[in-house]
Design a protein around this motif. Structure first.
Motif, PDB file in Angstrom:
ATOM      1  N   ASP A 124      -5.467   2.806   9.898  1.00 42.75           N
ATOM      2  CA  ASP A 124      -6.709   3.424   9.400  1.00 42.75           C
ATOM      3  C   ASP A 124      -6.372   4.862   9.022  1.00 42.75           C
ATOM      4  OD1 ASP A 124      -9.270   4.022   8.778  1.00 42.75           O
ATOM      5  OD2 ASP A 124     -10.117   3.658  10.772  1.00 42.75           O
ATOM      6  N   PHE A 125      -5.880   5.038   7.787  1.00 44.44           N
ATOM      7  CA  PHE A 125      -5.331   6.327   7.351  1.00 44.44           C
ATOM      8  C   PHE A 125      -6.423   7.387   7.243  1.00 44.44           C
ATOM      9  CE2 PHE A 125      -4.113   9.372   4.083  1.00 44.44           C
ATOM     10  CZ  PHE A 125      -2.830   9.715   4.478  1.00 44.44           C
ATOM     11  N   GLY A 126      -6.067   8.592   7.638  1.00 44.82           N
ATOM     12  CA  GLY A 126      -6.969   9.734   7.492  1.00 44.82           C
ATOM     13  C   GLY A 126      -6.182  11.010   7.611  1.00 44.82           C
ATOM     14  N   LEU A 127      -6.873  12.118   7.403  1.00 42.76           N
ATOM     15  CA  LEU A 127      -6.229  13.432   7.497  1.00 42.76           C
ATOM     16  C   LEU A 127      -6.811  14.178   8.681  1.00 42.76           C
ATOM     17  CD1 LEU A 127      -6.152  14.464   3.717  1.00 42.76           C
ATOM     18  CD2 LEU A 127      -4.249  13.603   5.108  1.00 42.76           C
ATOM     19  N   GLY A 128      -5.921  14.748   9.492  1.00 45.57           N
ATOM     20  CA  GLY A 128      -6.359  15.503  10.659  1.00 45.57           C
ATOM     21  C   GLY A 128      -6.821  16.894  10.289  1.00 45.57           C
ATOM     22  N   ASP A 129      -7.186  17.674  11.310  1.00 48.42           N
ATOM     23  CA  ASP A 129      -7.684  19.038  11.071  1.00 48.42           C
ATOM     24  C   ASP A 129      -6.627  19.921  10.443  1.00 48.42           C
ATOM     25  OD1 ASP A 129     -10.040  18.240  12.198  1.00 48.42           O
ATOM     26  OD2 ASP A 129      -9.500  18.930  14.217  1.00 48.42           O
ATOM     27  N   ASN A 130      -5.354  19.618  10.700  1.00 52.26           N
ATOM     28  CA  ASN A 130      -4.276  20.417  10.126  1.00 52.26           C
ATOM     29  C   ASN A 130      -3.799  19.868   8.786  1.00 52.26           C
ATOM     30  OD1 ASN A 130      -3.122  18.105  10.996  1.00 52.26           O
ATOM     31  ND2 ASN A 130      -1.649  19.070  12.397  1.00 52.26           N
ATOM     32  N   VAL A 135      -3.128  11.062   9.943  1.00 54.53           N
ATOM     33  CA  VAL A 135      -3.371  10.576  11.302  1.00 54.53           C
ATOM     34  C   VAL A 135      -3.929   9.155  11.217  1.00 54.53           C
ATOM     35  CG1 VAL A 135      -3.807  12.836  12.320  1.00 54.53           C
ATOM     36  CG2 VAL A 135      -5.702  11.537  11.326  1.00 54.53           C
ATOM     37  N   ASN A 136      -3.837   8.476  12.324  1.00 52.42           N
ATOM     38  CA  ASN A 136      -4.406   7.133  12.434  1.00 52.42           C
ATOM     39  C   ASN A 136      -5.778   7.259  13.088  1.00 52.42           C
ATOM     40  OD1 ASN A 136      -4.096   4.494  11.801  1.00 52.42           O
ATOM     41  ND2 ASN A 136      -2.845   3.959  13.560  1.00 52.42           N
ATOM     42  N   LEU A 137      -6.837   6.898  12.371  1.00 55.08           N
ATOM     43  CA  LEU A 137      -8.187   7.097  12.894  1.00 55.08           C
ATOM     44  C   LEU A 137      -8.597   6.021  13.889  1.00 55.08           C
ATOM     45  CD1 LEU A 137      -9.996   8.185   9.594  1.00 55.08           C
ATOM     46  CD2 LEU A 137      -9.039   9.635  11.394  1.00 55.08           C
ATOM     47  N   ALA A 195      -8.017   1.103   6.604  1.00 62.81           N
ATOM     48  CA  ALA A 195      -7.357   1.741   5.452  1.00 62.81           C
ATOM     49  C   ALA A 195      -5.851   1.768   5.717  1.00 62.81           C
ATOM     50  CB  ALA A 195      -7.892   3.155   5.250  1.00 62.81           C
ATOM     51  N   PRO A 196      -5.179   0.632   5.561  1.00 61.43           N
ATOM     52  CA  PRO A 196      -3.733   0.613   5.845  1.00 61.43           C
ATOM     53  C   PRO A 196      -2.953   1.468   4.845  1.00 61.43           C
ATOM     54  CG  PRO A 196      -4.440  -1.471   4.885  1.00 61.43           C
ATOM     55  CD  PRO A 196      -5.688  -0.701   5.150  1.00 61.43           C
ATOM     56  N   ALA A 197      -1.911   2.111   5.335  1.00 65.50           N
ATOM     57  CA  ALA A 197      -1.066   2.951   4.471  1.00 65.50           C
ATOM     58  C   ALA A 197       0.352   2.933   5.028  1.00 65.50           C
ATOM     59  CB  ALA A 197      -1.608   4.372   4.413  1.00 65.50           C
ATOM     60  N   PHE A 198       1.335   3.045   4.113  1.00 68.75           N
ATOM     61  CA  PHE A 198       2.740   2.956   4.537  1.00 68.75           C
ATOM     62  C   PHE A 198       3.526   4.064   3.853  1.00 68.75           C
ATOM     63  CE2 PHE A 198       0.762  -1.178   4.655  1.00 68.75           C
ATOM     64  CZ  PHE A 198       1.118  -1.673   5.896  1.00 68.75           C
ATOM     65  N   ILE A 233      13.674   9.645  -1.812  1.00 70.26           N
ATOM     66  CA  ILE A 233      12.360  10.284  -1.948  1.00 70.26           C
ATOM     67  C   ILE A 233      11.375   9.577  -1.023  1.00 70.26           C
ATOM     68  CG2 ILE A 233      12.748  10.998  -4.338  1.00 70.26           C
ATOM     69  CD1 ILE A 233      10.910   8.616  -5.150  1.00 70.26           C
ATOM     70  N   GLN A 234      10.346  10.326  -0.596  1.00 73.28           N
ATOM     71  CA  GLN A 234       9.290   9.724   0.219  1.00 73.28           C
ATOM     72  C   GLN A 234       8.187   9.203  -0.695  1.00 73.28           C
ATOM     73  OE1 GLN A 234       8.394  12.968   3.014  1.00 73.28           O
ATOM     74  NE2 GLN A 234       9.276  11.671   4.623  1.00 73.28           N
ATOM     75  N   TYR A 235       7.593   8.080  -0.291  1.00 71.39           N
ATOM     76  CA  TYR A 235       6.583   7.462  -1.150  1.00 71.39           C
ATOM     77  C   TYR A 235       5.488   6.846  -0.272  1.00 71.39           C
ATOM     78  CZ  TYR A 235       4.497   4.600  -4.830  1.00 71.39           C
ATOM     79  OH  TYR A 235       3.618   4.029  -5.731  1.00 71.39           O
ATOM     80  N   PHE A 236       4.246   7.264  -0.498  1.00 71.02           N
ATOM     81  CA  PHE A 236       3.098   6.700   0.220  1.00 71.02           C
ATOM     82  C   PHE A 236       2.536   5.539  -0.576  1.00 71.02           C
ATOM     83  CE2 PHE A 236       1.954   9.960   3.460  1.00 71.02           C
ATOM     84  CZ  PHE A 236       1.518   9.075   4.429  1.00 71.02           C
ATOM     85  N   TYR A 237       2.270   4.413   0.136  1.00 74.40           N
ATOM     86  CA  TYR A 237       1.709   3.258  -0.552  1.00 74.40           C
ATOM     87  C   TYR A 237       0.436   2.803   0.168  1.00 74.40           C
ATOM     88  CZ  TYR A 237       1.123  -1.427  -2.424  1.00 74.40           C
ATOM     89  OH  TYR A 237       0.596  -2.546  -3.027  1.00 74.40           O
ATOM     90  N   PHE A 238      -0.649   2.714  -0.607  1.00 77.28           N
ATOM     91  CA  PHE A 238      -1.926   2.202  -0.097  1.00 77.28           C
ATOM     92  C   PHE A 238      -2.163   0.825  -0.717  1.00 77.28           C
ATOM     93  CE2 PHE A 238      -2.200   6.768   0.146  1.00 77.28           C
ATOM     94  CZ  PHE A 238      -2.830   7.028   1.348  1.00 77.28           C
ATOM     95  N   PRO A 239      -2.143  -0.250   0.061  1.00 78.76           N
ATOM     96  CA  PRO A 239      -2.312  -1.596  -0.510  1.00 78.76           C
ATOM     97  C   PRO A 239      -3.675  -1.820  -1.164  1.00 78.76           C
ATOM     98  CG  PRO A 239      -1.358  -1.722   1.679  1.00 78.76           C
ATOM     99  CD  PRO A 239      -1.816  -0.317   1.487  1.00 78.76           C
ATOM    100  N   LYS A 240      -4.735  -1.172  -0.647  1.00 82.76           N
ATOM    101  CA  LYS A 240      -6.073  -1.381  -1.199  1.00 82.76           C
ATOM    102  C   LYS A 240      -6.313  -0.399  -2.350  1.00 82.76           C
ATOM    103  CE  LYS A 240      -8.346  -3.088   3.004  1.00 82.76           C
ATOM    104  NZ  LYS A 240      -9.442  -2.857   3.972  1.00 82.76           N
ATOM    105  N   GLN A 241      -6.858  -0.925  -3.453  1.00 81.37           N
ATOM    106  CA  GLN A 241      -7.113  -0.097  -4.620  1.00 81.37           C
ATOM    107  C   GLN A 241      -8.090   1.026  -4.310  1.00 81.37           C
ATOM    108  OE1 GLN A 241      -5.514  -0.272  -7.477  1.00 81.37           O
ATOM    109  NE2 GLN A 241      -6.683   1.454  -8.316  1.00 81.37           N
ATOM    110  N   ILE A 242      -9.089   0.706  -3.489  1.00 84.59           N
ATOM    111  CA  ILE A 242     -10.098   1.723  -3.158  1.00 84.59           C
ATOM    112  C   ILE A 242      -9.487   2.892  -2.386  1.00 84.59           C
ATOM    113  CG2 ILE A 242     -10.755   0.564  -0.996  1.00 84.59           C
ATOM    114  CD1 ILE A 242     -13.632   1.441  -1.556  1.00 84.59           C
ATOM    115  N   ASP A 243      -8.463   2.592  -1.580  1.00 83.92           N
ATOM    116  CA  ASP A 243      -7.800   3.661  -0.821  1.00 83.92           C
ATOM    117  C   ASP A 243      -6.874   4.485  -1.718  1.00 83.92           C
ATOM    118  OD1 ASP A 243      -9.046   2.851   1.508  1.00 83.92           O
ATOM    119  OD2 ASP A 243      -7.437   1.449   2.025  1.00 83.92           O
ATOM    120  N   LYS A 244      -6.285   3.802  -2.698  1.00 87.04           N
ATOM    121  CA  LYS A 244      -5.421   4.544  -3.647  1.00 87.04           C
ATOM    122  C   LYS A 244      -6.220   5.623  -4.335  1.00 87.04           C
ATOM    123  CE  LYS A 244      -2.290   0.724  -4.732  1.00 87.04           C
ATOM    124  NZ  LYS A 244      -1.864  -0.247  -5.760  1.00 87.04           N
ATOM    125  N   GLU A 245      -7.439   5.270  -4.744  1.00 84.03           N
ATOM    126  CA  GLU A 245      -8.266   6.234  -5.468  1.00 84.03           C
ATOM    127  C   GLU A 245      -8.855   7.273  -4.511  1.00 84.03           C
ATOM    128  OE1 GLU A 245     -11.099   3.817  -7.450  1.00 84.03           O
ATOM    129  OE2 GLU A 245      -9.613   2.841  -8.748  1.00 84.03           O
TER     130      GLU A 245
END
Length: 567
Positions: free
Chosen positions: A397-403, A407-409, A415-418, A432-444
């Motif tokens: 469940d991808f998200g962004l922390g206060d910093n 973070v994993n919510l 919201a899976p992310a790799f 190179i590092q690469y973030f992948y969001f399988p769900k289209q809604i999460d990509k956007e």
């Protein structure tokens, strides 16, 4: 007039020569009262035949005080009342164990307000597994054991060693008494009355001109058999807290995905789920016109497996052997050797299970290869053509922390992310590092392209993309089952059966005893029962009538001390 202090050494030897244990009220041999209190009683107390009990020690030590506390019937009643009150408090709001994936510290406050929050803080949300509730059960069990031992052993000793001749004061202080003249020798009269009493179901023993008749002695053990049943019941209830004896879990089973049932070697597969909804015409009257969607019937086509190899090796796929199939419906659970699966709930929201994206050159659009990425169980490394993708971090469940860092919510796959480290041709040596969001809604939502461009230092050289829906694997539904294992349940039923047997013995049968002696052609008869005195009087009146002694059954009741003399 003061009687002064009790002597340090008490003489408990009776006139008949029998040496009684200290604390004995009635002589174990002849029944003569040994204490001043018993001597003053118009009717003798026969509850335990006057035998000495450990809880009646004159100078108790520490262990004796603990024994006395738990041997008290009053204490046992208080403990049972406290347990009943505690049990009722646990029913005010639902217990935590009845929910799936909730945070109890939040749930009770949101659902039931401040009262619910206090309910949670007091620990009442898990009443039946709390330390104080278990302690109450243990104390009730200790009370039952000590209460029984304190009474049943002396009573067994008294009933199994009964002597036939009894002291005159013992006979005349029974609640049912008769005294009268007989014309013949005592031993002859006793021999004549013996078969008459036997016909009433008594076991008869004689000693010259004395007789002891007794029937249904087993009813005296009824309360103690009930105690044994309750002890077995309590042990079974406490045993349910031990690992392996009891399980009551609510689990989610996504369709077409075998799920391990924890603490067992079983896997259960939701092989198909179907639900039928009420139409507007056949919907119950109270729901018509309210735009409600009500399920009419839902069914899980379940397959139960046994894991035979690789069960604990998470790097290998477990080897499963099919055990049974069953269509689980409400009130029609799967039942296999004590493991039961009840239909509990369902969710028709599709759940992403895996995707098969292609690695593409962002500028040329050239495809290098396809990888299959499992959402729940991704691999450590993937190979797409000449490129190597190493999974360095994953989020359910991808998200962004206060910093501002990822973070994993929650543990839920919302919201899976790799995060991959990709190495290969035309890429920097360190990759190179690469973030992948399988769900289209999460990509956007998380702006996948911007994140990857920043990670690559300006522009992402490669990207992962799914070309068609054929490369997406969904679980169409999720069924929720209540998994139960209760190996202690047979012992609970055994405890109930033993307890019921004790109740029947104690309530439906009566222990009756008749003593008689003939001294100088004077018949003295005393009788005792633990209940139904009217029946005993009637029975004795009938026996005497057959011996040509007419006596009103009401006149047999001993009126010493508390009742008026009969006419």
């Amino acid at each position: 007039m003061s009687q002064g202090p009790k002597p340090l050494i008490q003489n408990t030897k009776c006139d008949c020569g029998h040496q009684n244990p200290t604390g004995t009220v009635l002589c174990e041999a002849c029944g003569k009262p040994l204490t001043e209190e018993a001597e003053a009683q118009p009717i003798l107390e026969m509850r335990y035949d006057g035998v000495a009990r450990r809880s009646q020690k004159v100078n108790p030590g520490m262990i004796d005080r603990v024994w006395n506390f738990f041997s008290s019937v009053k204490v046992a009643i208080y403990l049972i009342l406290l347990t009943l009150i505690g049990s009722s408090l646990g029913t005010i709001f639902p217990q935590e164990s009845t929910f799936l994936n909730i945070d109890p510290s939040v749930y009770y406050k949101e659902e039931y307000g401040q009262l619910g929050h206090i309910y949670y803080l007091l620990g009442l949300s898990h009443t039946y597994t709390s330390w104080w509730f278990v302690l109450l059960l243990v104390m009730i069990g200790a009370s039952l054991v000590i209460c029984s031992l304190d009474r049943v052993l002396p009573l067994y000793k008294a009933l199994s060693r009964q002597r036939i001749p009894k002291h005159m004061s013992f006979l005349t202080r029974q609640k049912v008494v008769y005294q009268g003249h007989v014309d013949e020798d005592g031993a002859d009269w006793v021999e004549r009355v013996k078969p008459i009493i036997k016909k009433k179901g008594y076991r008869v023993r004689t000693d010259g001109g004395t007789l002891l008749a007794e029937k249904q002695r087993f009813s005296r053990w009824g309360p103690y058999v009930l105690h044994i049943g309750l002890i077995v019941f309590l042990l079974a209830v406490l045993g349910r807290n031990l690992p392996g004896l009891h399980m009551d879990e609510h689990m989610a089973f996504p369709q077409d995905e075998p799920v391990h049932i924890k603490n067992t070697s079983y896997y259960l597969l939701n092989d198909g789920f179907k639900v039928e909804f009420y139409t507007e015409d056949d919907m119950p009257e109270e729901f018509k016109g309210k735009n409600k969607v009500l399920p009419k019937e839902f069914q899980t086509q379940a397959i139960l497996y046994m894991c035979e190899a690789n069960c604990d090796d998470f790097d290998k796929k477990p080897q499963l052997v099919e055990l049974t199939r069953h269509n689980i419906e409400v009130n029609h659970p799967l039942n296999y050797k004590g493991l039961k699966a009840y239909q509990f709930d369902y969710d028709l929201t599709p759940i992403l299970r895996s995707v098969s994206p292609v690695l593409i050159n962002s500028k040329s659009g050239k495809e290098y290869g396809k990888i299959t990425l499992s959402i729940d169980d991704p691999q450590r490394e993937y190979q797409a053509g000449e490129y190597t993708l190493t999974l360095t971090q994953s989020f359910t469940d991808f998200g962004l922390g206060d910093n501002g860092k990822p973070v994993n919510l929650s543990p839920n796959p919302n919201a899976p992310a790799f995060l991959f480290l990709i190495k290969g041709p035309e890429l920097p040596k360190e990759g190179i590092q690469y973030f992948y969001f399988p769900k289209q809604i999460d990509k956007e939502r998380f702006n996948q392209e911007a994140i990857n461009a920043q990670l690559a230092g300006g522009e992402a050289l490669v990207q992962l993309d799914v070309r068609s829906m054929d490369d997406v694997d969904f679980s169409e539904s999720t069924t929720y089952l209540n998994i139960r294992v209760d190996k202690a349940m047979p012992f609970i039923w055994i405890g109930c059966f033993i307890g019921m047997l004790g109740l029947i013995m104690g309530f439906y049968f009566t222990h009756r005893r008749i003593w008689l002696r003939i001294d100088n052609q004077t018949l003295t008869l005393g009788a005792h029962t633990n209940k139904n005195w009217f029946g005993l009087r009637k029975e004795i009146s009938a026996i005497l009538k057959q011996m040509n002694i007419e006596v009103d059954e009401k006149s047999l009741e001993n009126n010493r001390g508390t009742k008026h003399e009969s006419n």
